[in-house]
Design an enzyme around this catalytic site. Structure first.
Site, PDB file in Angstrom:
ATOM      1  CG  HIS A  57      -1.750  -1.106   1.491  1.00  0.00           C
ATOM      2  ND1 HIS A  57      -3.029  -1.188   0.993  1.00  0.00           N
ATOM      3  CD2 HIS A  57      -1.529  -2.252   2.191  1.00  0.00           C
ATOM      4  CE1 HIS A  57      -3.568  -2.345   1.379  1.00  0.00           C
ATOM      5  NE2 HIS A  57      -2.679  -3.002   2.105  1.00  0.00           N
ATOM      6  CG  ASP A 233      -0.958 -13.040   9.621  1.00  0.00           C
ATOM      7  OD1 ASP A 233       0.241 -12.693   9.736  1.00  0.00           O
ATOM      8  OD2 ASP A 233      -1.856 -12.254   9.266  1.00  0.00           O
TER       9      ASP A 233
END
Length: 365
Positions: A57, A233
């Site tokens: 981003h 994760d």
């Protein structure tokens, strides 16, 4: 609006296989030039994409926030300058393309992306889709209307810029809400119509990828067009290999995220987690060793401005990872090389796999 018959017909094209490249700092040779990827500076050939980070981003925010309150980031100019510095650092380390997966509701500003891309000489692929922060006017839409919106941003352009999206981003955390199910279905339909791939946000510890996969497959979308994101994760290799075996791309894109040493900072720990980057990086090798090299995509999920979390989180993140988007080439690639991963394999993960995934017509073998 295209009918489902047209959508399915549009998705039927298959492509040629891609070979490995000798290097991963730049494209050493050609992996084909017949297909193109939409970027904020216009279409590029897949051979131009080079070393690609597939989940990043420039700024994480909310719809309209940057335009309404640029001073939150210092100024729009300050944010742009920080992004250019960071992208130039990444480019010096070998990166040639990033995929900015900021959607409308993450405050995407494609004019800013184009400005930064030109100044840093790094290709940026922009995203359509929706994350967790859609306004009411989006939440009231049907699956057909959402599909139409995604298609508009891919085929016509984002807002009035003419910049076309090159990827579709969607998100769930835990069981998908009814609206999120509509978003995933719309993403699948838009991908079938255009060949543009889908990338996802997941809570990997809750095995979100399984429900996402079921929704995509119910719409007829090939797993080869989907990257299940934030998969590092979790340490549940059986969950990841089961998805990879079905043909899904596995996004290991949180690798520098670690609040080790900041355990007393609740905000940092909640966002970044307490797992070392080395532990995350070893998942790459584990998937390679299991035979899933062609299913791996890597990235940092980094940003240069962040307003959708506590105010000082960007300062904390910059301390955690001063390399920013250069972390993968500067830290992770040498680490994997030391662990015995061959250069050809590293090139496959960072150059060939992203090019195949982002290409509207090429498919995995």
């Amino acid at each position: 609006m295209q009918t489902r018959r047209v959508v399915l017909k549009s998705a039927a094209a298959a492509g040629t296989l891609l070979g490995g490249l000798a290097g991963c700092a730049s494209v050493a040779g050609s992996i084909g030039t017949g297909d193109r990827i939409n970027t904020v500076r216009g279409p590029i050939t897949i051979s131009e994409a080079g070393f690609t980070l597939t989940h990043e981003h420039i700024c994480g925010s909310s719809a309209g926030f940057l335009r309404a309150w640029p001073e939150f980031f210092g100024s729009r100019k300050a944010l742009a300058e920080k992004a250019v510095r960071g992208l130039r650092r990444a480019r010096a380390a070998g990166v040639r393309t990033i995929v900015d997966v900021s959607t409308f509701d993450i405050g995407r500003d494609v004019s800013l992306l184009a400005e930064v891309s030109r100044a840093a000489d790094v290709h940026i692929v922009a995203a359509t889709g929706l994350w967790f922060d859609p306004p009411l006017s989006m939440r009231l839409r049907s699956v057909e209307e959402l599909t139409q919106f995604f298609l508009r941003e891919i085929q016509y352009g984002i807002e009035d810029t003419g910049i076309r999206a090159g990827i579709i981003k969607v998100a769930t955390t835990g069981k998908a809400t009814p609206f999120q199910e509509l978003v995933l279905k719309a993403a699948a339909r838009a991908s079938l119509a255009t060949g543009v791939p889908v990338t996802t946000h997941t809570a990997a510890s809750q095995r979100d990828g399984e429900q996402q996969a079921a929704i995509f497959e119910s719409e007829g979308l090939s797993p080869s067009r989907v990257c299940i994101g934030h998969s590092d994760d979790t340490d549940d290799l059986s969950y990841l290999t089961a998805l990879a075996a079905r043909g899904y791309l596995i996004g290991l894109d949180h690798i520098p995220h670690s609040a080790i040493g900041l355990e007393d900072n609740a905000s940092a720990s909640a966002l970044l987690g307490i797992r070392s980057w080395q532990t995350r990086a070893l998942l790459i090798k584990a998937l390679i060793d299991q035979g899933y090299m062609k299913q791996i995509l890597v990235s940092n999920d980094w940003l240069f401005g962040f307003s959708s979390y506590v105010t000082n989180i960007m300062d904390v993140m910059d301390r955690v990872n001063p390399d920013g988007m250069a972390f993968i080439p500067l830290r992770v690639i040498p680490f994997l090389r030391e662990k015995g991963v061959p250069q050809e394999t590293l090139a496959g993960i960072t150059v060939t796999n992203p090019a195949r995934f982002l290409s509207p017509t090429l498919r995995a073998s």
